[in-house]
Design a protein around this motif. Structure first.
Motif, PDB file in Angstrom:
ATOM      1  N   PHE A   1       0.815  -1.216   0.000  1.00  0.00           N
ATOM      2  CA  PHE A   1       0.000   0.000   0.000  1.00  0.00           C
ATOM      3  C   PHE A   1       0.848   1.265   0.000  1.00  0.00           C
ATOM      4  O   PHE A   1       1.950   1.295   0.502  1.00  0.00           O
ATOM      5  CB  PHE A   1      -0.954   0.013   1.198  1.00  0.00           C
ATOM      6  CG  PHE A   1      -0.383  -0.529   2.487  1.00  0.00           C
ATOM      7  CD1 PHE A   1       0.207   0.319   3.409  1.00  0.00           C
ATOM      8  CD2 PHE A   1      -0.462  -1.886   2.782  1.00  0.00           C
ATOM      9  CE1 PHE A   1       0.706  -0.163   4.605  1.00  0.00           C
ATOM     10  CE2 PHE A   1       0.043  -2.389   3.978  1.00  0.00           C
ATOM     11  CZ  PHE A   1       0.628  -1.525   4.887  1.00  0.00           C
TER      12      PHE A   1
ATOM     13  N   THR B   1      -3.705   0.155  -3.087  1.00  0.00           N
ATOM     14  CA  THR B   1      -3.594  -0.991  -2.186  1.00  0.00           C
ATOM     15  C   THR B   1      -3.778  -2.267  -2.998  1.00  0.00           C
ATOM     16  O   THR B   1      -4.713  -2.363  -3.797  1.00  0.00           O
ATOM     17  CB  THR B   1      -4.664  -0.922  -1.082  1.00  0.00           C
ATOM     18  OG1 THR B   1      -4.508   0.287  -0.348  1.00  0.00           O
ATOM     19  CG2 THR B   1      -4.556  -2.111  -0.132  1.00  0.00           C
TER      20      THR B   1
ATOM     21  N   GLY C   1      -6.015   4.133  -0.399  1.00  0.00           N
ATOM     22  CA  GLY C   1      -5.894   4.900   0.819  1.00  0.00           C
ATOM     23  C   GLY C   1      -6.421   6.308   0.620  1.00  0.00           C
ATOM     24  O   GLY C   1      -6.821   6.693  -0.490  1.00  0.00           O
TER      25      GLY C   1
ATOM     26  N   TRP D   1      -6.365  -0.033   8.108  1.00  0.00           N
ATOM     27  CA  TRP D   1      -7.019  -0.882   7.110  1.00  0.00           C
ATOM     28  C   TRP D   1      -7.780  -1.991   7.816  1.00  0.00           C
ATOM     29  O   TRP D   1      -7.230  -2.681   8.680  1.00  0.00           O
ATOM     30  CB  TRP D   1      -5.956  -1.469   6.179  1.00  0.00           C
ATOM     31  CG  TRP D   1      -6.426  -2.509   5.213  1.00  0.00           C
ATOM     32  CD1 TRP D   1      -6.262  -3.864   5.326  1.00  0.00           C
ATOM     33  CD2 TRP D   1      -7.138  -2.302   3.973  1.00  0.00           C
ATOM     34  NE1 TRP D   1      -6.809  -4.514   4.231  1.00  0.00           N
ATOM     35  CE2 TRP D   1      -7.347  -3.575   3.389  1.00  0.00           C
ATOM     36  CE3 TRP D   1      -7.581  -1.162   3.310  1.00  0.00           C
ATOM     37  CZ2 TRP D   1      -8.003  -3.744   2.165  1.00  0.00           C
ATOM     38  CZ3 TRP D   1      -8.235  -1.323   2.093  1.00  0.00           C
ATOM     39  CH2 TRP D   1      -8.439  -2.591   1.537  1.00  0.00           C
TER      40      TRP D   1
ATOM     41  N   CYS E   1     -11.370  -1.182   3.631  1.00  0.00           N
ATOM     42  CA  CYS E   1     -11.069   0.220   3.325  1.00  0.00           C
ATOM     43  C   CYS E   1     -10.126   0.821   4.361  1.00  0.00           C
ATOM     44  O   CYS E   1      -9.939   0.267   5.452  1.00  0.00           O
ATOM     45  CB  CYS E   1     -12.360   1.032   3.253  1.00  0.00           C
ATOM     46  SG  CYS E   1     -13.317   1.027   4.783  1.00  0.00           S
ATOM     47  N   TRP E   2      -9.548   1.976   3.997  1.00  0.00           N
ATOM     48  CA  TRP E   2      -8.675   2.737   4.878  1.00  0.00           C
ATOM     49  C   TRP E   2      -9.465   3.832   5.583  1.00  0.00           C
ATOM     50  O   TRP E   2     -10.317   4.479   4.982  1.00  0.00           O
ATOM     51  CB  TRP E   2      -7.541   3.380   4.084  1.00  0.00           C
ATOM     52  CG  TRP E   2      -6.539   2.415   3.547  1.00  0.00           C
ATOM     53  CD1 TRP E   2      -6.509   1.868   2.298  1.00  0.00           C
ATOM     54  CD2 TRP E   2      -5.426   1.873   4.245  1.00  0.00           C
ATOM     55  NE1 TRP E   2      -5.443   1.009   2.170  1.00  0.00           N
ATOM     56  CE2 TRP E   2      -4.743   0.997   3.346  1.00  0.00           C
ATOM     57  CE3 TRP E   2      -4.902   2.032   5.534  1.00  0.00           C
ATOM     58  CZ2 TRP E   2      -3.588   0.293   3.707  1.00  0.00           C
ATOM     59  CZ3 TRP E   2      -3.749   1.339   5.891  1.00  0.00           C
ATOM     60  CH2 TRP E   2      -3.111   0.477   4.983  1.00  0.00           C
TER      61      TRP E   2
ATOM     62  N   ASN F   1      -4.001  -3.671  13.391  1.00  0.00           N
ATOM     63  CA  ASN F   1      -4.167  -2.208  13.447  1.00  0.00           C
ATOM     64  C   ASN F   1      -4.598  -1.676  14.811  1.00  0.00           C
ATOM     65  O   ASN F   1      -4.890  -0.492  14.945  1.00  0.00           O
ATOM     66  CB  ASN F   1      -5.149  -1.740  12.364  1.00  0.00           C
ATOM     67  CG  ASN F   1      -6.553  -2.286  12.538  1.00  0.00           C
ATOM     68  OD1 ASN F   1      -6.935  -2.725  13.621  1.00  0.00           O
ATOM     69  ND2 ASN F   1      -7.325  -2.275  11.459  1.00  0.00           N
TER      70      ASN F   1
END
Length: 339
Positions: free
Chosen positions: A73, A86, A100, A134, A138-139, A159
């Motif tokens: 990414f 990504t 992103g 992430w 999705c970011w 994360n």
């Protein structure tokens, strides 16, 4: 002499093709190729060529749990195109996913294929403190780092918990700052012993490694530091001092894989393919990559890693090359012969 059936209680399977998921110790006869095969484990690690990225780039984030489950990414496609792209790797090919939010390069990116984090970087104007997470789809922009920085390193298993360290921010050229992420916010914790940037990182938020990098006035570093959740301790150096290396994320500070980068020579930098493995005590040189790279992305663990993108050599055009690492102990299929 005892037969195979007397020893193992069953005959050797006769199959028209090799089984899809053989287990270690399994033996079969392939009636199409007329050979006896078995499933074993490799005694040494080796790199092999994988499918290329869809978007060639360098200075990107990398995440993943193996060489068949990885994520690439952000990053830079020279001369100046910043990416938000990504891509996900399944062991066969890369697939583009949702982009992103803010294009940049040189941030710290870690995690696994469905739970990753990307922090810091450079947006072609200034070093930033932006963070995105992430979730497999999705970011999302989340709380910023406390310090803007570029070419930093990181460690994270997902994360919700991460560590960033080192980096660059003018006029303070080399940073030793370490920040810890708890899923909600960043907190500054104890600094690295050696300030540097363009370094490598591996592990988790409570058990990590920092290695290599550029730390003035010494130049390219061989220094390795181990994080125990509270402070950094200097441990044994890498064998080849370098910057811009790729690395597998590893699980903790007892195992790591570092590859490629640029070593410092009296006449300038030299892009290398050298791979080193950390066993918790020291670094050992293992099999080289097929192609020397500068600033590739990396994912996976010590026994099953992935390298992707980079320059070969710097500052040549960026590549989309992917290489898969299978470490010692990885499953392999062997063909038995009379010899």
């Amino acid at each position: 002499m005892a037969t195979y059936k007397e020893i193992f209680g069953t005959n050797i399977e006769v199959l028209a093709s090799d089984p899809a998921n053989p287990v270690q110790g399994q033996v079969w006869y392939n009636s199409t190729s007329n050979v006896v095969k078995g499933q074993g484990a490799s005694t040494v690690g080796a790199w092999s060529t994988g499918s290329p990225l869809n978007t060639a780039r360098r200075n990107m984030g990398g995440a993943g749990s193996s060489n068949s489950s990885a994520l690439a990414f952000f990053g830079l496609t020279p001369p100046s195109t910043l990416q938000t792209v990504t891509e996900s790797y399944n062991g066969t090919s890369w697939t583009e996913l949702n982009d992103g939010n803010t294009a940049r390069q040189g941030g710290a990116g870690r995690g696994i294929q469905d739970s990753a984090i990307y922090a810091g970087g450079y947006d072609n104007t200034v070093e930033v403190n932006l963070t995105e997470t992430w979730n497999g789809t999705c970011w999302t922009a989340v709380a910023n780092l406390n310090t803007n920085k570029y070419q930093l390193a990181g460690a994270a298993q997902n994360n919700t918990a991460a560590l960033t360290f080192g980096g660059y921010y003018p006029p303070i050229t080399y940073l030793a700052i370490t920040e810890s992420w708890n899923g909600t916010s960043w907190t500054e914790v104890n600094d690295l012993n050696t300030a540097r940037y363009v370094l490598g990182g591996s592990g988790s938020s409570t058990s990590a490694l920092a290695f290599g990098g550029d730390g003035a006035p010494a130049g390219y570093e061989a220094n390795t530091e181990s994080w125990n959740g509270t402070c950094w301790t200097e441990v044994n150096d890498i064998n080849t001092a370098r910057i811009g290396m790729g690395s597998a994320n590893g699980i903790d500070n007892t195992s790591a894989l570092m590859f490629a980068g640029e070593e410092q020579l009296p006449t300038g930098g030299n892009v290398i393919a050298i791979t080193e493995e950390w066993n918790g005590t020291c670094w050992t040189e293992v099999a080289d990559m097929s192609t020397a790279q500068y600033s590739p992305g990396g994912g996976g663990i010590t026994t099953s890693a992935l390298a992707f993108g980079g320059n070969s050599p710097d500052p040549s055009p960026v590549t989309a090359l992917t290489e898969e690492w299978n470490g010692a102990g990885s499953p392999i299929t062997v063909t038995f012969t009379d010899s």
